[in-house]
Design an enzyme around this catalytic site. Structure first.
Site, PDB file in Angstrom:
ATOM      1  N   GLY A   1       3.201   5.652   5.820  1.00 12.06           N
ATOM      2  CA  GLY A   1       2.319   5.843   4.672  1.00 12.06           C
ATOM      3  C   GLY A   1       0.878   5.831   5.141  1.00 12.06           C
ATOM      4  O   GLY A   1       0.553   6.343   6.214  1.00 12.06           O
ATOM      5  N   SER A   2       0.021   5.193   4.354  1.00 11.91           N
ATOM      6  CA  SER A   2      -1.409   5.179   4.652  1.00 11.91           C
ATOM      7  C   SER A   2      -1.676   4.652   6.071  1.00 11.91           C
ATOM      8  O   SER A   2      -2.256   5.343   6.914  1.00 11.91           O
ATOM      9  CB  SER A   2      -2.107   4.320   3.601  1.00 11.91           C
ATOM     10  OG  SER A   2      -3.479   4.278   3.821  1.00 11.91           O
ATOM     11  N   GLN A   3      -1.230   3.439   6.363  1.00  9.72           N
ATOM     12  CA  GLN A   3      -1.459   2.886   7.715  1.00  9.72           C
ATOM     13  C   GLN A   3      -0.477   3.481   8.732  1.00  9.72           C
ATOM     14  O   GLN A   3      -0.849   3.751   9.875  1.00  9.72           O
ATOM     15  CB  GLN A   3      -1.300   1.361   7.714  1.00  9.72           C
ATOM     16  CG  GLN A   3      -2.436   0.610   7.058  1.00  9.72           C
ATOM     17  CD  GLN A   3      -3.739   0.715   7.829  1.00  9.72           C
ATOM     18  OE1 GLN A   3      -3.769   0.812   9.048  1.00  9.72           O
ATOM     19  NE2 GLN A   3      -4.839   0.710   7.107  1.00  9.72           N
TER      20      GLN A   3
ATOM     21  N   SER B   1      13.830   8.790   2.792  1.00 10.71           N
ATOM     22  CA  SER B   1      12.428   8.479   2.498  1.00 10.71           C
ATOM     23  C   SER B   1      11.595   9.755   2.362  1.00 10.71           C
ATOM     24  O   SER B   1      11.753  10.701   3.136  1.00 10.71           O
ATOM     25  CB  SER B   1      11.862   7.619   3.626  1.00 10.71           C
ATOM     26  OG  SER B   1      10.456   7.628   3.559  1.00 10.71           O
TER      27      SER B   1
ATOM     28  N   GLN C   1       8.663  -5.986   3.018  1.00  8.32           N
ATOM     29  CA  GLN C   1       8.747  -6.464   4.409  1.00  8.32           C
ATOM     30  C   GLN C   1       9.724  -7.626   4.642  1.00  8.32           C
ATOM     31  O   GLN C   1      10.408  -7.624   5.669  1.00  8.32           O
ATOM     32  CB  GLN C   1       7.349  -6.826   4.926  1.00  8.32           C
ATOM     33  CG  GLN C   1       6.452  -5.593   5.081  1.00  8.32           C
ATOM     34  CD  GLN C   1       5.072  -5.918   5.609  1.00  8.32           C
ATOM     35  OE1 GLN C   1       4.821  -7.055   6.013  1.00  8.32           O
ATOM     36  NE2 GLN C   1       4.176  -4.950   5.605  1.00  8.32           N
TER      37      GLN C   1
ATOM     38  N   HIS D   1      -1.407  -6.812   8.072  1.00  9.10           N
ATOM     39  CA  HIS D   1      -1.903  -7.706   7.010  1.00  9.10           C
ATOM     40  C   HIS D   1      -1.059  -8.974   7.113  1.00  9.10           C
ATOM     41  O   HIS D   1       0.146  -8.905   7.357  1.00  9.10           O
ATOM     42  CB  HIS D   1      -1.729  -7.014   5.656  1.00  9.10           C
ATOM     43  CG  HIS D   1      -2.211  -7.811   4.471  1.00  9.10           C
ATOM     44  ND1 HIS D   1      -3.287  -8.663   4.534  1.00  9.10           N
ATOM     45  CD2 HIS D   1      -1.765  -7.874   3.198  1.00  9.10           C
ATOM     46  CE1 HIS D   1      -3.474  -9.216   3.333  1.00  9.10           C
ATOM     47  NE2 HIS D   1      -2.557  -8.750   2.519  1.00  9.10           N
TER      48      HIS D   1
ATOM     49  N   GLU E   1     -10.337  -7.091  -1.747  1.00  9.37           N
ATOM     50  CA  GLU E   1      -9.782  -5.965  -2.510  1.00  9.37           C
ATOM     51  C   GLU E   1      -9.695  -6.274  -4.009  1.00  9.37           C
ATOM     52  O   GLU E   1      -9.831  -5.375  -4.823  1.00  9.37           O
ATOM     53  CB  GLU E   1      -8.432  -5.506  -1.926  1.00  9.37           C
ATOM     54  CG  GLU E   1      -7.295  -6.481  -2.021  1.00  9.37           C
ATOM     55  CD  GLU E   1      -6.201  -6.227  -0.969  1.00  9.37           C
ATOM     56  OE1 GLU E   1      -6.460  -5.546   0.033  1.00  9.37           O
ATOM     57  OE2 GLU E   1      -5.074  -6.733  -1.157  1.00  9.37           O
TER      58      GLU E   1
ATOM     59  N   GLU F   1     -22.684  10.265 -13.189  1.00  7.16           N
ATOM     60  CA  GLU F   1     -23.569   9.112 -13.054  1.00  7.16           C
ATOM     61  C   GLU F   1     -22.848   7.879 -12.518  1.00  7.16           C
ATOM     62  O   GLU F   1     -23.354   7.195 -11.631  1.00  7.16           O
ATOM     63  CB  GLU F   1     -24.183   8.805 -14.434  1.00  7.16           C
ATOM     64  CG  GLU F   1     -25.322   7.818 -14.392  1.00  7.16           C
ATOM     65  CD  GLU F   1     -26.476   8.288 -13.531  1.00  7.16           C
ATOM     66  OE1 GLU F   1     -26.866   9.462 -13.621  1.00  7.16           O
ATOM     67  OE2 GLU F   1     -26.980   7.457 -12.740  1.00  7.16           O
TER      68      GLU F   1
ATOM     69  N   GLU G   1     -21.662   9.549  -8.108  1.00  5.69           N
ATOM     70  CA  GLU G   1     -22.840   9.089  -7.355  1.00  5.69           C
ATOM     71  C   GLU G   1     -22.619   7.793  -6.583  1.00  5.69           C
ATOM     72  O   GLU G   1     -23.419   7.447  -5.705  1.00  5.69           O
ATOM     73  CB  GLU G   1     -24.030   8.894  -8.310  1.00  5.69           C
ATOM     74  CG  GLU G   1     -25.042  10.002  -8.204  1.00  5.69           C
ATOM     75  CD  GLU G   1     -26.370   9.619  -8.835  1.00  5.69           C
ATOM     76  OE1 GLU G   1     -27.205   9.044  -8.122  1.00  5.69           O
ATOM     77  OE2 GLU G   1     -26.560   9.889 -10.039  1.00  5.69           O
TER      78      GLU G   1
HETATM   79  P1  NAD Z   1       2.138   2.763   1.994  1.00  7.02           P
HETATM   80  O1  NAD Z   1       2.664   2.413   0.661  1.00  7.02           O
HETATM   81  O2  NAD Z   1       1.040   3.759   2.096  1.00  7.02           O
HETATM   82  O3  NAD Z   1       3.316   3.298   2.920  1.00  7.02           O
HETATM   83  C1  NAD Z   1       4.518   2.615   3.079  1.00  7.02           C
HETATM   84  C2  NAD Z   1       5.467   3.394   3.947  1.00  7.02           C
HETATM   85  O4  NAD Z   1       6.638   2.600   4.136  1.00  7.02           O
HETATM   86  C3  NAD Z   1       5.943   4.716   3.351  1.00  7.02           C
HETATM   87  O5  NAD Z   1       6.090   5.648   4.395  1.00  7.02           O
HETATM   88  C4  NAD Z   1       7.312   4.369   2.777  1.00  7.02           C
HETATM   89  O6  NAD Z   1       8.178   5.497   2.747  1.00  7.02           O
HETATM   90  C5  NAD Z   1       7.796   3.364   3.806  1.00  7.02           C
HETATM   91  N1  NAD Z   1       8.806   2.434   3.324  1.00  7.02           N
HETATM   92  C6  NAD Z   1       9.002   1.940   2.095  1.00  7.02           C
HETATM   93  N2  NAD Z   1      10.042   1.095   2.075  1.00  7.02           N
HETATM   94  C7  NAD Z   1      10.509   1.036   3.351  1.00  7.02           C
HETATM   95  C8  NAD Z   1      11.560   0.334   3.971  1.00  7.02           C
HETATM   96  N3  NAD Z   1      12.350  -0.479   3.275  1.00  7.02           N
HETATM   97  N4  NAD Z   1      11.754   0.540   5.303  1.00  7.02           N
HETATM   98  C9  NAD Z   1      10.954   1.332   6.015  1.00  7.02           C
HETATM   99  N5  NAD Z   1       9.927   2.029   5.474  1.00  7.02           N
HETATM  100  C10 NAD Z   1       9.714   1.877   4.156  1.00  7.02           C
HETATM  101  O7  NAD Z   1       1.739   1.377   2.705  1.00  7.02           O
HETATM  102  P2  NAD Z   1       0.332   0.965   3.357  1.00  7.02           P
HETATM  103  O8  NAD Z   1      -0.686   0.900   2.279  1.00  7.02           O
HETATM  104  O9  NAD Z   1       0.081   1.796   4.558  1.00  7.02           O
HETATM  105  O10 NAD Z   1       0.618  -0.555   3.782  1.00  7.02           O
HETATM  106  C11 NAD Z   1       1.357  -0.879   4.939  1.00  7.02           C
HETATM  107  C12 NAD Z   1       0.855  -2.214   5.487  1.00  7.02           C
HETATM  108  O11 NAD Z   1      -0.483  -2.059   5.948  1.00  7.02           O
HETATM  109  C13 NAD Z   1       0.822  -3.352   4.471  1.00  7.02           C
HETATM  110  O12 NAD Z   1       1.115  -4.536   5.152  1.00  7.02           O
HETATM  111  C14 NAD Z   1      -0.616  -3.353   4.012  1.00  7.02           C
HETATM  112  O13 NAD Z   1      -1.053  -4.588   3.507  1.00  7.02           O
HETATM  113  C15 NAD Z   1      -1.311  -3.034   5.330  1.00  7.02           C
HETATM  114  N6  NAD Z   1      -2.658  -2.480   5.187  1.00  7.02           N
HETATM  115  C16 NAD Z   1      -2.829  -1.344   4.446  1.00  7.02           C
HETATM  116  C17 NAD Z   1      -4.077  -0.776   4.360  1.00  7.02           C
HETATM  117  C18 NAD Z   1      -4.240   0.552   3.665  1.00  7.02           C
HETATM  118  O14 NAD Z   1      -5.192   1.218   3.968  1.00  7.02           O
HETATM  119  N7  NAD Z   1      -3.382   1.016   2.780  1.00  7.02           N
HETATM  120  C19 NAD Z   1      -5.192  -1.379   5.004  1.00  7.02           C
HETATM  121  C20 NAD Z   1      -4.978  -2.527   5.794  1.00  7.02           C
HETATM  122  C21 NAD Z   1      -3.696  -3.064   5.870  1.00  7.02           C
HETATM  123 MG    MG Z   2      -8.097  -4.775   3.041  1.00  7.29          MG
END
Ligand code: NAD
Ligand code: MG
Length: 339
Positions: free
Chosen positions: A25-27, A51, A86, A108, A195, A227, A231
């Site tokens: 996902g994001s990270q 997935s 997790q 995290h 956050e 506004e 901005e």
């Molecule tokens: P996300 O929701 O963007 O992505 C989660 C990913 O995990 C997806 O690819 C999903 O398909 C997959 N997933 C879901 N259930 C699963 C499972 N049971 N087994 C394997 N994969 C599975 O998550 P995120 O926001 O990237 O967060 C991930 C970790 O990073 C968290 O611990 C979060 O606190 C930490 N974190 C996130 C950010 C952020 O920018 N989003 C910043 C710092 C830390």
């Molecule tokens: Mg943070």
């Protein structure tokens, strides 16, 4: 406080490892791509069967496995599935599959700090937490920079847990921006506070409240959007680049005087007292307990709040106005079809 850079890290440690990234996902997408571009010998992605992220990871050229399979044979497992899944993921796919003496990493500290994951004692338990959204972690690295990151050690079975964490942090680009060592507790509490009170909760509510105030007073929603939301970025860019004074320097004297005299009426003693209460709920584990409960019951409040926001006028107006500014889209961080 000591800040570490690329020169302080031995990136060859993680380059020699097989790394399993669980979640894309994001990270997850950011770590997987940055590690690979830094020359890590093997980066495998672990995802649940079916997935939605699997196609994105495969399109980026990664081998995708089921989580337990990805973990088997890996030297280091980075857990980047959502925090709420997790504990089950650790129990089902990691506990019995991660090799003796391996490294278990998080971005995290939530689950380890609140005791929701108790890792095997032979493992190194480390954190590499970028101080920015995953999409920025990838985009900044790709542009030659990096996002500052925290590292922390919860368990040091190998007596080189810190070296491994530093090495990993450097490989995702953090060594270009700065790496700070902290603890799981400190990272978890400050991250949740930031956050909730400032970055996500505080800022989103501030923008919406400003928008609503103007619209309710009869001003056009388009004006209110530009506004109070559009901005924001320009203001934040000025603060990011040179601190708060840099922002006051750039805006007009009228804005500076008005902001300095009125801002304190928005963030007042009551707001500050509420911030303290929010921090205390985090420290006592009250927030963690609430979030775990929410997810055990299928996240009903979270789903309802997402639905309400989707119907808010600020979203519809914004979508229309952004469609007329195609350059925003061209340099966008989030492309839901890829990351
Ligand atoms: P996300 O929701 O963007 O992505 C989660 C990913 O995990 C997806 O690819 C999903 O398909 C997959 N997933 C879901 N259930 C699963 C499972 N049971 N087994 C394997 N994969 C599975 O998550 P995120 O926001 O990237 O967060 C991930 C970790 O990073 C968290 O611990 C979060 O606190 C930490 N974190 C996130 C950010 C952020 O920018 N989003 C910043 C710092 C830390
Ligand atoms: Mg943070």
């Amino acid at each position: 406080m000591q800040v570490y850079y690329e020169k302080d890290a031995d990136i060859s440690l993680v380059k020699a490892m097989s790394v399993a990234v669980l979640g894309y996902g994001s990270q997850g997408h950011a770590h997987a791509n940055n590690l690979r571009d830094s020359g890590v010998s093997e980066v495998r992605v672990g995802l649940r069967p079916g997935s939605g992220s699997a196609a994105k990871a495969e399109a980026a050229g990664f081998s995708v496995y089921e989580p337990a399979q990805a973990v088997s044979g890996a030297d280091l497992v980075m857990v980047l599935a959502p925090d709420e899944v997790q504990p089950a993921l650790y129990k089902d796919a990691i506990a019995a599959h991660l090799k003796e003496g391996g490294a278990l990493a998080f971005a995290h500290g939530f689950n380890v700090h609140f005791g929701l994951i108790e890792a095997r004692s032979d493992l190194d338990v480390i954190m590499i937490a970028p101080k920015g959204p995953g999409h920025t972690v990838r985009a900044t690295y790709a542009a030659g920079g990096g996002v500052p990151s925290l590292i922390a050690i919860a368990q040091d079975a190998s007596e080189r847990a810190r070296d491994i964490a530093l090495s990993y942090a450097a490989a995702i680009g953090a060594g270009r921006a700065g790496i700070i060592q902290t603890t799981f507790r400190e990272e978890t509490e400050t991250d949740l506070f930031g956050e909730q009170a400032v970055l996500c909760g505080g800022l989103a509510e501030l923008a919406q409240a400003g928008f609503d105030t103007l619209v309710e007073a009869g001003y056009a929603p388009e004006m209110a959007y530009f506004e109070c939301l559009h901005e924001l970025k320009l203001i934040v860019d000025l603060m990011y680049e040179g601190g708060i004074a840099n922002m006051w320097y750039s805006v007009s004297n009228t804005a500076e005087y008005g902001g300095l005299t009125r801002g304190k009426r928005i963030i007042n003693d009551e707001t500050r007292a509420e911030m303290k209460r929010i921090l205390s709920e985090i420290q006592k584990g009250k927030f963690a307990h609430e979030f775990v409960g929410e997810n055990l019951t299928g996240a009903p409040h979270m789903k309802a709040m997402r639905r309400i926001l989707a119907e808010d006028p600020i979203e519809a107006v914004g979508e229309r106005l952004r469609a007329m500014m195609p350059w925003i889209r061209e340099s966008r961080l989030v492309d839901r079809s890829k990351n």
